[in-house]
Design a protein around this motif. Structure first.
Motif, PDB file in Angstrom:
ATOM      1  N   GLU A  89       0.779  -1.314   0.068  1.00  0.00           N
ATOM      2  CA  GLU A  89      -0.018  -0.158   0.048  1.00  0.00           C
ATOM      3  C   GLU A  89       0.868   1.180   0.003  1.00  0.00           C
ATOM      4  O   GLU A  89       0.543   2.310  -0.816  1.00  0.00           O
ATOM      5  CB  GLU A  89      -1.006  -0.069   1.168  1.00  0.00           C
ATOM      6  CG  GLU A  89      -2.047  -1.099   1.249  1.00  0.00           C
ATOM      7  CD  GLU A  89      -3.079  -0.775   0.058  1.00  0.00           C
ATOM      8  OE1 GLU A  89      -3.326   0.350   0.056  1.00  0.00           O
ATOM      9  OE2 GLU A  89      -3.354  -1.711  -0.852  1.00  0.00           O
ATOM     10  N   ARG A  90       1.942   1.101   0.788  1.00  0.00           N
ATOM     11  CA  ARG A  90       2.934   2.346   0.733  1.00  0.00           C
ATOM     12  C   ARG A  90       3.271   2.930  -0.742  1.00  0.00           C
ATOM     13  O   ARG A  90       3.614   3.725  -0.911  1.00  0.00           O
ATOM     14  CB  ARG A  90       3.945   2.081   1.884  1.00  0.00           C
ATOM     15  CG  ARG A  90       4.857   3.421   2.015  1.00  0.00           C
ATOM     16  CD  ARG A  90       5.904   3.057   3.261  1.00  0.00           C
ATOM     17  NE  ARG A  90       6.477   1.945   3.084  1.00  0.00           N
ATOM     18  CZ  ARG A  90       6.595   0.767   3.998  1.00  0.00           C
ATOM     19  NH1 ARG A  90       5.729   0.700   4.894  1.00  0.00           N
ATOM     20  NH2 ARG A  90       7.245  -0.232   3.761  1.00  0.00           N
ATOM     21  N   ALA A  91       3.671   1.883  -1.182  1.00  0.00           N
ATOM     22  CA  ALA A  91       4.364   1.574  -2.760  1.00  0.00           C
ATOM     23  C   ALA A  91       3.125   2.574  -3.695  1.00  0.00           C
ATOM     24  O   ALA A  91       3.471   3.053  -4.818  1.00  0.00           O
ATOM     25  CB  ALA A  91       4.736   0.525  -3.307  1.00  0.00           C
ATOM     26  N   LYS A  92       2.017   2.298  -3.220  1.00  0.00           N
ATOM     27  CA  LYS A  92       0.829   3.058  -4.127  1.00  0.00           C
ATOM     28  C   LYS A  92       0.702   4.500  -3.959  1.00  0.00           C
ATOM     29  O   LYS A  92       0.108   5.079  -4.796  1.00  0.00           O
ATOM     30  CB  LYS A  92      -0.313   2.331  -3.804  1.00  0.00           C
ATOM     31  CG  LYS A  92      -0.372   0.867  -4.516  1.00  0.00           C
ATOM     32  CD  LYS A  92      -1.888   0.329  -3.938  1.00  0.00           C
ATOM     33  CE  LYS A  92      -1.883  -1.263  -4.236  1.00  0.00           C
ATOM     34  NZ  LYS A  92      -3.165  -1.790  -3.613  1.00  0.00           N
ATOM     35  N   VAL A  93       1.152   5.065  -2.805  1.00  0.00           N
ATOM     36  CA  VAL A  93       1.038   6.509  -2.501  1.00  0.00           C
ATOM     37  C   VAL A  93       2.452   7.099  -3.212  1.00  0.00           C
ATOM     38  O   VAL A  93       3.303   6.909  -3.245  1.00  0.00           O
ATOM     39  CB  VAL A  93       1.282   6.659  -0.879  1.00  0.00           C
ATOM     40  CG1 VAL A  93       1.020   8.135  -0.587  1.00  0.00           C
ATOM     41  CG2 VAL A  93       0.144   5.806  -0.278  1.00  0.00           C
ATOM     42  N   PRO A  94       1.843   8.403  -3.912  1.00  0.00           N
ATOM     43  CA  PRO A  94       3.090   8.978  -4.502  1.00  0.00           C
ATOM     44  C   PRO A  94       4.008   9.537  -3.577  1.00  0.00           C
ATOM     45  O   PRO A  94       3.930   9.958  -2.531  1.00  0.00           O
ATOM     46  CB  PRO A  94       1.842  10.384  -5.217  1.00  0.00           C
ATOM     47  CG  PRO A  94       0.729   9.928  -5.234  1.00  0.00           C
ATOM     48  CD  PRO A  94       0.594   9.024  -4.139  1.00  0.00           C
ATOM     49  N   ALA A  95       5.192   9.484  -4.099  1.00  0.00           N
ATOM     50  CA  ALA A  95       6.460   9.809  -3.283  1.00  0.00           C
ATOM     51  C   ALA A  95       6.481  10.987  -2.583  1.00  0.00           C
ATOM     52  O   ALA A  95       6.666  11.457  -1.486  1.00  0.00           O
ATOM     53  CB  ALA A  95       7.638   9.498  -3.976  1.00  0.00           C
ATOM     54  N   SER A  96       5.886  12.064  -3.590  1.00  0.00           N
ATOM     55  CA  SER A  96       5.694  13.617  -3.098  1.00  0.00           C
ATOM     56  C   SER A  96       4.923  13.626  -2.062  1.00  0.00           C
ATOM     57  O   SER A  96       5.205  14.524  -1.240  1.00  0.00           O
ATOM     58  CB  SER A  96       5.617  14.256  -4.342  1.00  0.00           C
ATOM     59  OG  SER A  96       4.310  13.738  -5.001  1.00  0.00           O
ATOM     60  N   LEU A  97       3.839  13.115  -2.137  1.00  0.00           N
ATOM     61  CA  LEU A  97       2.853  13.035  -0.976  1.00  0.00           C
ATOM     62  C   LEU A  97       3.325  12.809   0.267  1.00  0.00           C
ATOM     63  O   LEU A  97       3.289  13.196   1.564  1.00  0.00           O
ATOM     64  CB  LEU A  97       1.525  12.332  -1.272  1.00  0.00           C
ATOM     65  CG  LEU A  97       0.448  12.437  -0.115  1.00  0.00           C
ATOM     66  CD1 LEU A  97      -0.031  13.946   0.096  1.00  0.00           C
ATOM     67  CD2 LEU A  97      -0.604  11.791  -0.746  1.00  0.00           C
ATOM     68  N   LEU A  98       4.040  11.562   0.309  1.00  0.00           N
ATOM     69  CA  LEU A  98       4.640  10.980   1.490  1.00  0.00           C
ATOM     70  C   LEU A  98       5.696  11.925   2.018  1.00  0.00           C
ATOM     71  O   LEU A  98       5.804  12.258   3.350  1.00  0.00           O
ATOM     72  CB  LEU A  98       5.092   9.632   1.253  1.00  0.00           C
ATOM     73  CG  LEU A  98       4.155   8.406   0.898  1.00  0.00           C
ATOM     74  CD1 LEU A  98       4.778   7.078   0.823  1.00  0.00           C
ATOM     75  CD2 LEU A  98       3.332   8.181   2.235  1.00  0.00           C
ATOM     76  N   ALA A  99       6.461  12.622   1.206  1.00  0.00           N
ATOM     77  CA  ALA A  99       7.526  13.268   1.576  1.00  0.00           C
ATOM     78  C   ALA A  99       7.067  14.596   2.126  1.00  0.00           C
ATOM     79  O   ALA A  99       7.614  15.303   3.338  1.00  0.00           O
ATOM     80  CB  ALA A  99       8.588  13.544   0.338  1.00  0.00           C
TER      81      ALA A  99
END
Length: 532
Positions: free
Chosen positions: A516-526
């Protein structure tokens, strides 16, 4: 009048906790402001209570006059079958106010389930949130999703002709939005009055539906009220199928009945009809989380169309998503800040100690829980957490008290009574097996949440069937349960923790959450995890 919650007044029996008035065992229709007025008078004994005091204690913050009080007294007398010319229960004291005709008598607690209306149709069991990542947030996304804009109603369904809001509906919406039990009851009374004047008032029907649902989700009423809420929403949808707020109300009713798929369908339909329906979007996000769709949940929570600052508890919901996705420090900052900023909010007061417990910090969790109780928070989830903390430190009497307190808060719920009985020891094997089979049947038919399989697991373990217990945990995981931290620290699952199947289950959750974590845009997580 001390701590009594049941009173006798002449031939009446009045239960303050369950908001129930009976004469000779027959319930009377005393609700809303009428009941609040009667309640306050009972607590004053039979002293004369003035108009100003009644306005301050029963109506505030609404601005009313003596005529409003007089009319409410008239309605209360009608409900009680009293005659103002020859009163039996409540008399007027000229120039001063009102007084009970006789001193109320404290009655012993009858221990009844009470307060429920006559069932309209069978209601599925209302699930109680586990100390899972999403559990504490049961229905909190809809706490602030109370009102809808008339402009939205017009945009999404031109056939929905809504009359300009009168004073009753405006006041009802105000009280409903406060999020407290007494004010919710005031809102119900006002919505009902509005519907007596205008039976087809769309906003009043939707508001009443939401208030009935809130009784169940927020204030420990029996699930039959959510059935009534569902019927009201469906009536509006029949006439106005493209009204977003009606579908949102239907989703809320299903949510409070534990019907997760139907609830999600209602919220998603509301958003499809009105993309600006942020309350429905966040409510859907909460259910995505419960089903293990963590990426969808976080993306929905961060895609609101309006001002996110208006959503008071949005950061709690985002914190929960981040925690399960593997960012506990970012989650902790949000939980702590909410606990500090909103001392009067039940969800903030539950979320912070729960987070500490799940992350192996029981002493801090106990301190936070004690602080929450000092703030006046009374919620079943706090009692369940208190019981688990007591079990961790080996305090059997304290865990027993906490479980019994949880049962008292919601006697119609399954989980608290199951845990109380298991905690007491000497479990009847036949009872445990039968209860597990009954819950399995309900869950297999689509009722409940993934976390409800954990109750089934504990029942099987209590009955001595460890294989079935482990299989039930696996079913929870397959259905979307995604909180490995809770399973790892909870004393309830300590006996299962060394089983290879249990360890494999934790690994499966971790792999799922990583996916699930891999599905979230990296920019949003950052952005969400960056240090302040």
């Amino acid at each position: 009048m001390g701590d009594a919650v049941r009173f006798g007044l002449e031939d009446l029996s009045i239960d303050l906790e369950r908001q129930r008035v009976e004469r000779d065992g027959v319930p009377l229709n005393v609700a809303g402001l009428s009941f609040q007025l009667l309640r306050y008078l009972l607590l004053q004994g039979n002293r004369v209570v003035g108009f100003d005091e009644l306005i301050e204690q029963v109506w505030a913050p609404a601005v009313v006059n003596e005529e409003t009080v007089t009319q409410r007294v008239k309605l209360l007398r009608q409900a009680l079958g009293d005659d103002g010319r020859q009163p039996r229960y409540l008399r007027s004291v000229r120039g001063q106010g009102y007084q009970l005709c006789a001193p109320p008598r404290p009655l012993p607690d009858a221990g009844e389930a009470g307060d429920a209306p006559a069932p309209i149709q069978p209601a599925r069991r209302m699930p109680i949130a586990w100390w899972s990542g999403a559990g504490v947030l049961l229905a909190f996304a809809v706490v602030w999703a109370w009102t809808y804009r008339r402009t939205d109603a017009g945009k999404t369904d031109p056939s929905a002709v809504v009359a300009p809001a009168d004073d009753l509906v405006q006041r009802a919406s105000y009280y409903a939005g406060i999020g407290q039990r007494d004010n919710n009851e005031r809102a119900i009374d006002l919505y009902q009055r509005a519907l007596r004047e205008r039976p087809d008032d769309v906003e009043a029907r939707i508001g009443l539906s939401r208030a009935y649902s809130a009784r169940v989700c927020l204030f420990n009423f029996p699930p039959e009220w959510a059935v009534r809420a569902q019927q009201l929403a469906e009536q509006v949808i029949t006439g106005h199928p493209r009204l977003s707020s009606a579908h949102a109300a239907l989703g809320y009713a299903h949510d409070c009945r534990g019907r997760i798929d139907e609830a999600l369908a209602g919220y998603e339909r509301a958003v499809a009809l009105d993309p600006a329906a942020d309350g429905s979007r966040a409510s859907a996000a909460y259910l995505y989380d419960r089903k293990g769709r963590l990426a969808d949940a976080l993306i929905a929570n961060t895609s609101l169309r309006g001002d996110p600052a208006r959503v008071r508890y949005l950061q709690l919901q985002i914190a929960n998503n981040l925690d399960l996705l593997g960012y506990p420090l970012a989650a902790e900052a949000r939980y702590r800040r909410s606990f500090e900023l909103y001392p009067d909010n039940v969800f903030s007061n539950i979320a912070w100690p729960r987070y500490l417990f799940r992350h192996g910090r029981p002493s801090e969790a106990q301190a936070a829980l004690d602080e929450a109780k000092k703030r006046g928070t009374a919620h079943i989830d706090l009692q369940l957490l208190d019981a688990e903390l007591a079990r961790l430190r080996g305090d059997g009497p304290a865990s027993a008290r906490a479980y019994l307190d949880a049962v008292a808060l919601r006697p119609q719920a399954s989980l608290p009574s199951t845990l109380a009985r298991i905690d007491a020891g000497n479990v009847d094997v036949a009872w445990a097996r039968a209860r597990a089979e009954g819950l399995t049947t309900e869950l297999a038919a689509g009722a409940g949440y993934p976390s409800d399989w954990l109750e089934v697991a504990l029942l099987h373990e209590a009955a001595g069937d460890r294989a079935a217990a482990l299989a039930s945990i696996q079913r929870a995981i397959e259905a979307g349960y995604s909180d490995a931290d809770y399973l790892r620290v909870s004393p309830l699952f300590r006996a299962l923790a060394t089983e290879p199947a249990f360890v494999r289950g934790l690994d499966a959750i971790n792999r799922h959450n990583a996916g699930e974590r891999a599905k979230v845009p990296a920019s949003l997580l950052a952005k969400l995890t960056a240090s302040p």
